[in-house]
Each structure stands twice: as C-alpha cells, then as structure tokens.
Motif scaffolding. Sequence first.
Motif, short mmCIF file in Angstrom:
data_model
loop_
_atom_site.label_atom_id
_atom_site.label_comp_id
_atom_site.label_asym_id
_atom_site.label_seq_id
_atom_site.Cartn_x
_atom_site.Cartn_y
_atom_site.Cartn_z
N CYS A 89 10.81 41.82 -75.69
CA CYS A 89 11.66 42.58 -74.77
C CYS A 89 11.45 42.22 -73.30
O CYS A 89 12.03 42.87 -72.42
CB CYS A 89 11.42 44.08 -74.95
N HIS A 90 10.63 41.22 -73.01
CA HIS A 90 10.43 40.88 -71.59
C HIS A 90 10.03 39.42 -71.47
O HIS A 90 8.85 39.08 -71.61
CB HIS A 90 9.37 41.80 -70.97
N VAL A 91 11.00 38.57 -71.22
CA VAL A 91 10.70 37.15 -70.95
C VAL A 91 11.50 36.71 -69.72
O VAL A 91 12.44 37.38 -69.29
CB VAL A 91 11.06 36.22 -72.15
N HIS A 92 11.11 35.57 -69.16
CA HIS A 92 11.88 34.92 -68.09
C HIS A 92 12.07 33.47 -68.52
O HIS A 92 11.17 32.65 -68.35
CB HIS A 92 11.12 34.99 -66.76
N LEU A 93 13.24 33.18 -69.07
CA LEU A 93 13.43 31.85 -69.66
C LEU A 93 13.36 30.72 -68.64
O LEU A 93 12.96 29.61 -68.96
CB LEU A 93 14.77 31.79 -70.41
N ILE A 148 20.70 46.03 -66.76
CA ILE A 148 20.34 45.96 -65.33
C ILE A 148 18.83 46.06 -65.16
O ILE A 148 18.18 46.86 -65.84
CB ILE A 148 21.04 47.12 -64.56
N LYS A 149 18.27 45.25 -64.26
CA LYS A 149 16.83 45.31 -63.96
C LYS A 149 16.65 45.66 -62.49
O LYS A 149 17.20 44.98 -61.62
CB LYS A 149 16.20 43.95 -64.26
N VAL A 150 15.88 46.71 -62.24
CA VAL A 150 15.63 47.14 -60.86
C VAL A 150 14.13 47.11 -60.58
O VAL A 150 13.31 47.33 -61.49
CB VAL A 150 16.17 48.57 -60.60
N GLU A 170 8.98 48.70 -67.26
CA GLU A 170 8.31 47.42 -67.50
C GLU A 170 6.95 47.45 -66.80
O GLU A 170 6.87 47.82 -65.63
CB GLU A 170 9.15 46.27 -66.95
N HIS A 171 5.91 47.09 -67.48
CA HIS A 171 4.51 47.08 -67.01
C HIS A 171 3.93 48.51 -67.05
O HIS A 171 3.10 48.77 -67.88
CB HIS A 171 4.35 46.45 -65.61
N GLY A 172 4.37 49.38 -66.13
CA GLY A 172 3.89 50.77 -66.17
C GLY A 172 2.39 50.90 -66.00
O GLY A 172 1.78 51.87 -66.49
N THR A 178 6.21 40.16 -73.38
CA THR A 178 5.10 39.32 -72.89
C THR A 178 5.17 39.00 -71.41
O THR A 178 4.18 38.63 -70.81
CB THR A 178 5.13 37.97 -73.63
N ASP A 179 6.40 39.08 -70.83
CA ASP A 179 6.62 38.53 -69.47
C ASP A 179 6.47 37.01 -69.51
O ASP A 179 6.06 36.38 -68.53
CB ASP A 179 5.64 39.14 -68.45
N ALA A 180 6.79 36.40 -70.66
CA ALA A 180 6.62 34.95 -70.82
C ALA A 180 7.29 34.18 -69.69
O ALA A 180 8.40 34.50 -69.27
CB ALA A 180 7.19 34.49 -72.16
ZN LIG Z 1 8.80 40.03 -65.66
#
Ligand SMILES: [Zn+2]
Length: 417
Positions: A81-85, A193-195, A254-256, A325-327
């Motif tokens: 649920c959290h990557v940056h391609l 949307i990501k804020v 995200e992160h929290g 993962t924030d990959a």
């Molecule tokens: Zn990220």
Amino acid sequence: MVQIIQKVNLQDAISHLMHLAPNKKNLLITGATVVDAYSEYQADVLVEDGTIKQIGDIDANSPVEIINASALYLTPGLIDCHVHLILNGSPNIVDYVQTKSDSELTAIATANAIRTLQNGVTTVRDMGGKNFIELKVRDAVNSSAIPGPRILASGKMITSIGGHVRYIGREAHGAEDCRRAVREQIENGADFIKVMATGGLLTEDVEHEGIELTAEELAAAVDEAKKYEMKSAAHAHGLAGIKNAINAGVDSIEHGSFANKEAVERMTASGIFWIPTLKSLRDILDDDIGSNLSKDCRQRARSSLNAVRKALKYCTKNTKIACGTDAGTPYNYHGENSIELELLVEYGLDTHQAFESATTTAANLLGLGSRIGLVREGYDADLLLLRKNPLDDIRSFRKSLVEVIRSGSPLLKNKIY
Ligand SMILES: [Zn+2]
C-alpha cells in the motif's frame, strides 16, 4: 566498416509483444492447499479470463494449462500500500529526482514495477511520483503493454509551500488552493489523493515531526476528494499532524510514527487504516547499507522507529494495519516488499494479522475488497504458489515463492520476463 542492419520481422516483433500480454488461456491449478485470511483447505482452482471461475474438485474438460500444485500453497498475491515507483533506493532522493529526466524515470519505474511483480506483489498503491510518470506506467500495465502489478496512484503529493517533497510535489497554500490541487490530480488521472500533514525524514530543511499542511488545508483537500468519491492518504510522522489528519477524515495515515495511545484508539475507532512503513526506517538505520546518509537523517529514522515500535503496542485486533514498504526510499529496493511482513511480526503483529495486512486489509483500503486479497470464486486471479505455508512462517513469501500468477497468467513458468 559495413554495418549490417538487422531487418526486424514485424510478425516476430508482434508475437514478442503478445508474449508480454496476459495469457488468455484457461488455467487449472490442481491439488494446492489454498490459504487466505479466512480459510485453509485443499482444492483445485480453475481460472478463466483472469478470474477465479471455480474452486473444488475439478476435471479439465476443455483446453487448459495445468499446474500440478499438490505440494504447494496457493495464496492471494500480496498488496503493497505504499511504494514510489519512480524512486530506486538512491540515498540522495532530492538530487536523484531533480537530475533524472522523465524518460529515465519512466524506464526506472517500469523496471521497478516488473521487479515488484516478480517478487509476489500483484497490486501496489503508488504514493507519489513526478510529472505523472507513474500514472503512465499504470496505464501501460493496464493495456498489457508491459507486465506489472495492478497500480493505483496518487499523482503529485500535495504539500505546503517550501514543504516536504516540494521538489516533486504540488505546493499548495490555503484551503482553496488545496482544493484546486486535489482537482489537478484528479484531472491527471489520479486514483486517490496524498496530502502531507507533517515533514519527513528526507527533506532535511523541514522538521520531520512539524506540521506542514494545516488542519484547515487538510480538511479542505479531503473534502474536495470526497466530492469526487476519492480516498485520501495523509503522510504524518508527528502527533499534531496525525491528529489533524484524523480530524480531516483521511482514509489512511502513512507512517504514523509518533501516534500516542489516544491517536491509535481514534484511528481504530474510526476505521482509519495505518501503514507504519517499517522497512523504510530499518533500511536507513542498517549500518551496512544506510551509513552513507546524513547523521540527521539517521537520527530522524531512529527516533521514528523507536516511536512507532511504542505506538504499535496500542493496536488491537480491530486496528486496520495495512502493509506498505515506502519502496524506493534510500536502500529500500522494489522487490523486497515482503520483508515488511517480517518486520510487522517482529514489531508485535501475529502472523495472521501480518498476512491480512498485505491481503484483505490492504484490499479494503484500496476499495477492492470484493476483487482481490482472497482466493474466492469471482475474484481476480492474482495468486502466488509457495513451498511453505506463510501462516507457519511469514518469510515464506520471500524464501519459498515458486510462482506468481497475475490476472490468470503464470509469469515465472512462462518466462514472461
Ligand atoms: Zn512514501
């Protein structure tokens, strides 16, 4: 010197491209032990047109590709649920995204998508890219031009003026501008949307716990997204930003990292998903690989990891923890995604909760709970075959992956890559 130019046979080129397209032949997986978040049993599974058609005792009576899986475990494909391609694990993200051309980033994002899929992740949520490159990669996967996981993408991260990730994000100021920024992402094809509610580890001139978009700005962005039936995700490390995001009504935090007991209880009570992204912090702190980063960055990672370890203790069975993962962040490479499950277990989740975090819980966060995340008739045939039961050992996703089936196509067996 005479250069011989190889004549390209058009038919060969087309058939090569077709080879990349999803296999439309029916698939019968025989004798596997089906394992999903709700059940475990032995059965045959018939796949037609990319969908699980039938589960039970099945005889192949029409032309069908057969995989004998009698010694194997069949699970849903994993969801990250959290990557940056567009990111590739480079330690200096600011330099990296500013110096790479869009063409280079497109090639990198494509390779990252393929690597992710090869390692058992059949769906990803891209949490912010550059110039909508990752949306083009999503579209290329959807049209079968390239193999890859299903991609949902946020487009540009909406941040404050001079804020975290401003070098690739959409800087916004004031509630009206935040609404405009949301509409811009939707206009460009974003899926959600990501804020940015707080600063981050990797933008050194902003305080990673400090507030970025204000409570009023967050509320406006989330409200605007809801008008378009879009979900909102908030990046938030510090407690004040986490609270602002909860009050704004986001769908996920995200992160929290610095969530306190009250914040975790509020997330749990209101059904807000939490993606702790442990791997991104651990990779920065790994002495062997993360030591090229600044002292300040590593200190931020250390304080965040200590805080999130504490925060996770406030979770109950009802807290919706989703795997992410924030990959792409420093030394956090695409394809290593399933390590996050191992970390979630190390930080206190039981194996079943970790399994849910990357299947049913993640699918629900994405709004796809009736299509992916379970092995069920009518669900998309995004499946994995493993030598060991992941509920006995969560490392099985990394260590004993035998086959990845995406939309009914067995990718490794047919050497799609
Ligand atoms: Zn990220």
